[in-house]
Design a protein around this motif. Structure first.
Motif, PDB file in Angstrom:
ATOM      1  N   SER A 614      51.195  24.377  59.682  1.00 47.20           N
ATOM      2  CA  SER A 614      52.003  25.503  59.209  1.00 47.20           C
ATOM      3  C   SER A 614      51.295  26.166  58.044  1.00 47.20           C
ATOM      4  O   SER A 614      50.414  25.583  57.411  1.00 47.20           O
ATOM      5  N   GLY A 615      51.703  27.395  57.785  1.00 48.65           N
ATOM      6  CA  GLY A 615      51.166  28.121  56.640  1.00 48.65           C
ATOM      7  C   GLY A 615      49.681  28.396  56.782  1.00 48.65           C
ATOM      8  O   GLY A 615      49.156  28.671  57.868  1.00 48.65           O
ATOM      9  N   ALA A 616      48.977  28.301  55.655  1.00 45.67           N
ATOM     10  CA  ALA A 616      47.547  28.624  55.645  1.00 45.67           C
ATOM     11  C   ALA A 616      46.727  27.651  56.485  1.00 45.67           C
ATOM     12  O   ALA A 616      45.636  27.987  56.937  1.00 45.67           O
ATOM     13  N   SER A 617      47.245  26.442  56.706  1.00 41.86           N
ATOM     14  CA  SER A 617      46.505  25.438  57.477  1.00 41.86           C
ATOM     15  C   SER A 617      46.802  25.496  58.968  1.00 41.86           C
ATOM     16  O   SER A 617      46.326  24.659  59.729  1.00 41.86           O
ATOM     17  N   PHE A 618      47.567  26.486  59.412  1.00 37.08           N
ATOM     18  CA  PHE A 618      47.936  26.571  60.832  1.00 37.08           C
ATOM     19  C   PHE A 618      46.689  26.814  61.680  1.00 37.08           C
ATOM     20  O   PHE A 618      45.891  27.709  61.405  1.00 37.08           O
ATOM     21  N   TYR A 650      57.131  33.667  61.993  1.00 35.80           N
ATOM     22  CA  TYR A 650      56.365  34.694  61.272  1.00 35.80           C
ATOM     23  C   TYR A 650      55.862  34.181  59.929  1.00 35.80           C
ATOM     24  O   TYR A 650      54.725  34.436  59.533  1.00 35.80           O
ATOM     25  N   ARG A 651      56.711  33.461  59.209  1.00 35.68           N
ATOM     26  CA  ARG A 651      56.337  33.004  57.874  1.00 35.68           C
ATOM     27  C   ARG A 651      55.312  31.874  57.912  1.00 35.68           C
ATOM     28  O   ARG A 651      54.379  31.847  57.096  1.00 35.68           O
ATOM     29  N   TYR A 652      55.461  30.937  58.859  1.00 33.83           N
ATOM     30  CA  TYR A 652      54.664  29.721  58.800  1.00 33.83           C
ATOM     31  C   TYR A 652      53.773  29.479  60.021  1.00 33.83           C
ATOM     32  O   TYR A 652      52.912  28.608  59.976  1.00 33.83           O
ATOM     33  N   MET A 653      53.970  30.217  61.103  1.00 33.68           N
ATOM     34  CA  MET A 653      53.128  30.066  62.299  1.00 33.68           C
ATOM     35  C   MET A 653      52.788  31.439  62.865  1.00 33.68           C
ATOM     36  O   MET A 653      52.876  31.675  64.069  1.00 33.68           O
ATOM     37  N   ARG A 654      52.405  32.356  61.984  1.00 38.78           N
ATOM     38  CA  ARG A 654      52.198  33.754  62.363  1.00 38.78           C
ATOM     39  C   ARG A 654      51.179  33.945  63.483  1.00 38.78           C
ATOM     40  O   ARG A 654      51.375  34.804  64.349  1.00 38.78           O
ATOM     41  N   PRO A 655      50.059  33.201  63.526  1.00 38.09           N
ATOM     42  CA  PRO A 655      49.104  33.415  64.630  1.00 38.09           C
ATOM     43  C   PRO A 655      49.719  33.255  66.013  1.00 38.09           C
ATOM     44  O   PRO A 655      49.238  33.871  66.965  1.00 38.09           O
ATOM     45  N   LEU A 656      50.755  32.438  66.152  1.00 41.18           N
ATOM     46  CA  LEU A 656      51.423  32.312  67.445  1.00 41.18           C
ATOM     47  C   LEU A 656      51.997  33.646  67.884  1.00 41.18           C
ATOM     48  O   LEU A 656      51.894  34.043  69.052  1.00 41.18           O
ATOM     49  N   VAL A 657      52.632  34.360  66.938  1.00 43.19           N
ATOM     50  CA  VAL A 657      53.233  35.655  67.254  1.00 43.19           C
ATOM     51  C   VAL A 657      52.144  36.689  67.509  1.00 43.19           C
ATOM     52  O   VAL A 657      52.214  37.473  68.459  1.00 43.19           O
TER      53      VAL A 657
END
Length: 779
Positions: A614-618, A650-657
């Motif tokens: 999650s976050g920057a480490s996603f 959106y906040r923590y797994m944005r690349p998925l979106v």
């Protein structure tokens, strides 16, 4: 003469490159590359010289013009390049500056206390790499002109003086013969300034080199923040503005003012505001100004329309003009760079210090000798934390960007890291930090998450690593910046400074939350792959996973409620479809802190099951499923749950979106059972309007159907076959892909609808109550 043996090596094998020939032979040494990056670097060199005049207090307006023929012109109302003769070379100052490497007024302390162009090669390098360069200087009541071809002075014979061209006949000045400046007109005695127009040489730059207008605008806007009060105008003659604009907003006086010389106009504006007594002097010089205006070569390109950088409006059919001027300095800059909800206001750190440096000085005889002098360093830093995890850190030395950082950035980061760690330790119990756990230590990445900062220093003769000035190498700057940051930031982060107690508490809570997220991310990475995950007892027991080996097509259905889970288990294809039930509405992560999100059971389960952190480490490559499908009831509560889930993604797994891996299932609202010959067939509809239309169609076609039309209140009312046919079977289902075309705009909407501020959300509802489109919702 003896025949030269192959492979022989002697003095005759040596080549001596004189003057600017070395620049043309090895341009990469001076501008980095000969592609688009090098093309833009040449422009920065010319603009930075004008900005240095502004830093010296001698320039208030810079005009950058992109001509239709591909040439670029930079004009300023600074002091103007010296036109008198330099004693050593017996050349005029203009020729020395533009033809001699390592020549200029920035090697000493007399003319520039803080400047960006310090190597004395900027203008001369651009000249060497240009097929043509024209220079005009206003000084001593005259306008002086000189032209160059590939760095060599001479005279062009243009068929049309109003349309100069690098292809015009050129006569080079004879070697070792001084080139006299040509006086081409008169200007008011008080007017000074420099105008440089150049054509990049296609023999130097490769075919892929292209000018980047947006990069220019970003750089100009950035400079206007760093030099408060400096106005910079960009005129693009290549693109005509054609949008429909209400021309009534442009007053007649504005049009007349826009058609005047921009440098002359800004001088008049500045002097009128700063010293009204000088207005009389301008009127006394009206005749000189009129004579100057009659000579077309004396004016910088006329601006046909005044356009504010914020208004976005221009008169149709006129060239594009953008103007930038900011008075708030780097505080405004940080505010401009900030996106998302602010955790703190903009914090400011500023101070001054001195250090000793040994440098080489030129004596009266022109010889270099070592000299130890005292330098003054001005430090100005602005920062703010936002609720995101992206870091925006920009650094500058004398308004020259240092994207590689350097000593000033290292000193800043060292100062805040030390104070934040100390404050967290002092408030460990309040922040719920176990000091006995060696993993619970604040790292720099925790501090940088969501940080927006601008770090600037102003020093005389800074040492850069290379001509491109990407990294500051002046070592004494680091401890000086650290001391200033350490002292002032300590008052801010501890809340000792009045009005900062609540802000510092929020900042510390965010940083500690980032620390917990990093620790949690390490744990989730251990179960990212399916084989490890299936063998791990730490996976949520409520997860009904699919079979391994189908990672490329695997789907995770996040199901609302346990009742729907039972039906979904019977309806799914267990080979590639996994189920994870959630109980009702999950935590609103837009309002909650990072630590609260991680401690929430539902949110933690979703992050753990997806397995990409999650976050920057996603890491999207570690995601265990190709599709994440939100399967909720087709009602208001279901829509709310989807919104909460999207906020989490959106906040923590944005690349998925962003990569299009998040979907919303579209379960039907109604089921129409056909009768007669078609008994046993069913038609599903997904809205009330669609239901009415299908019923009307069936009546028109005389197809009988049962009067008892089933209305699904939730997923649990469907049997397994119905749920599979309508919602889960890839052959017959309907899915909605969630996309993020404009991430920043989406972030603003998320902040508005899911944030803490109630009044903006209420106003949004009031403003949009009349603009209601039933097709945009599920019912």
């Amino acid at each position: 003469m003896a025949k030269k043996e192959p492979g022989s090596y002697g003095a005759g094998s040596l080549t001596v490159l004189e003057g600017l020939d070395a620049v043309r032979k090895r341009p990469g040494m001076y501008i980095g590359t000969t592609d688009s990056q090098g093309l833009m670097h040449c422009l920065w060199e010319i603009i930075d010289n004008s900005v240095d005049e502004a830093l010296a207090g001698a320039c208030t307006h810079i005009v950058v013009t992109l001509h239709e023929d591909g040439s670029i012109e930079v004009a300023d109302n600074g002091r103007g390049i010296p036109v008198d003769v330099e004693p050593k070379t017996k050349l005029t100052g203009v020729e020395v500056v533009l033809t001699k490497l390592h020549a200029g007024a920035k090697f000493g302390n007399s003319s520039y206390n803080a400047a960006g162009g310090l190597h004395g090669v900027g203008s001369s390098v651009v000249n060497a790499l240009s097929s043509r360069m024209d220079v005009e200087v206003d000084r001593n009541g005259h306008t002086y002109h000189m032209a160059f071809h590939q760095g060599h002075p001479g005279v062009y014979t243009d068929e049309d003086p109003q349309r100069p061209s690098p292809d015009s006949p050129f006569k080079k000045t004879r070697k070792n013969r001084p080139t006299e400046l040509e006086i081409i007109g008169k200007v008011p005695p008080k007017r000074t300034g420099t105008r440089i127009r150049y054509w990049a040489d296609p023999e130097i730059f490769n075919d892929t080199a292209k000018f980047d207008y947006e990069q220019l605008i970003d750089r100009v806007r950035q400079t206007s923040f760093l030099v408060p009060g400096l106005k910079i105008t960009v005129i693009d003659e290549r693109i005509r503005e054609t949008g429909d604009v209400d021309t009534d907003v442009f007053e007649e006086t504005d049009v007349k003012q826009a058609q005047s010389d921009p440098v002359e106009r800004i001088e008049a504006e500045t002097e009128a505001s700063e010293n009204p007594a000088k207005i009389g002097l301008e009127r006394a010089n009206a005749e000189d100004a009129q004579e100057q205006a009659q000579d077309p070569q004396q004016a910088v390109a006329a601006i046909p329309v005044v356009q504010s950088a914020d208004s976005g409006a221009s008169v149709p059919g006129h060239r594009r003009v953008e103007e930038f001027c900011h008075t708030g300095g780097i505080v405004d800059f940080v505010d401009f760079l900030s996106h998302g909800e602010a955790v703190s206001t903009v914090w400011r750190i500023s101070g001054q210090g001195t250090y000793h440096e040994e440098t080489q000085a030129v004596d009266a005889n022109g010889d270099l000798h070592a000299q130890k002098i005292v330098r003054t360093c001005d430090v100005d830093i602005a920062m703010r934390w936002t609720n995101g995890y992206d870091t925006v850190l920009k650094s500058f030395v004398n308004v020259v960007a240092t994207p590689g950082g350097g000593m000033h950035v290292d000193g800043f980061l060292q100062g805040i890291t030390k104070q934040i760690r100390k404050t967290v330790e002092d408030n460990a119990r309040k922040l719920k930090v176990n000091l006995k756990d060696p993993k619970m230590k604040i790292e720099r990445d925790d501090i940088l998450a969501g940080l927006v900062a601008v770090v600037t220093v102003r020093i005389a003769e800074p040492q850069f690593q290379g001509q491109t000035k990407d990294v500051l190498g002046t070592a004494p700057v680091k401890p000086l910046v650290t001391r200033i940051t350490d002292k002032q930031f300590a008052e801010l982060i501890t809340g000792a400074k009045r009005g900062y107690k609540e802000q510092s508490a929020r900042v510390l809570e965010k940083i500690v939350g980032e620390m917990h997220a990093r620790i949690q991310a390490r744990k989730t990475k251990e179960v990212t792959r399916r084989k490890n995950a299936l063998e791990s007892a730490s996976m949520p027991s409520k997860l009904s996973d699919c079979q391994p080996g189908n990672d490329d097509i695997a789907e995770l259905f996040i199901v609302e409620g346990d009742s729907a889970l039972g039906t979904a288990k019977a309806a799914r294809n267990s080979a590639f479809q996994a189920l994870l039930p959630i109980r009702g509405k999950i935590l609103n992560v837009q309002k909650a802190s990072l630590s609260q999100m991680l401690s929430n059971k539902e949110c933690a389960s979703i992050i753990q099951v997806i397995g990409a952190g999650s976050g920057a480490s996603f890491d999207i490559e570690s995601a265990r499923y190709n599709k994440i499908v939100m399967m909720t009831d087709a009602d208001v509560d279901g829509a709310h749950i989807r919104t909460l889930l999207l906020t989490l993604f959106y906040r923590y797994m944005r690349p998925l979106v962003e990569a299009g891996h998040v979907y919303a299932a579209v379960p039907p609202l109604h089921r129409i059972a056909l009768a007669g010959a078609r008994k046993g067939e069913y038609i599903y509809t997904y809205s009330d309007d669609e239901l009415a239309g299908r019923l009307a169609q069936l009546d028109a076609e005389h197809i009988p159907y049962a009067d008892d039309i089933q209305r699904y209140k939730g997923l649990g009312e469907m049997d397994a076959n119905q749920l599979a046919d309508t919602t889960m079977d890839p052959r017959t289902r309907l899915l909605r892909r969630i996309r993020m075309e404009d991430a920043e705009q989406a972030n603003d909407i998320f902040s508005l609808l899911m944030g803490d501020e109630v009044p903006p959300r209420r106003q949004f509802i009031v403003d949009n109550a009349e603009d209601f489109d039933r097709s945009k919702i599920d019912t």
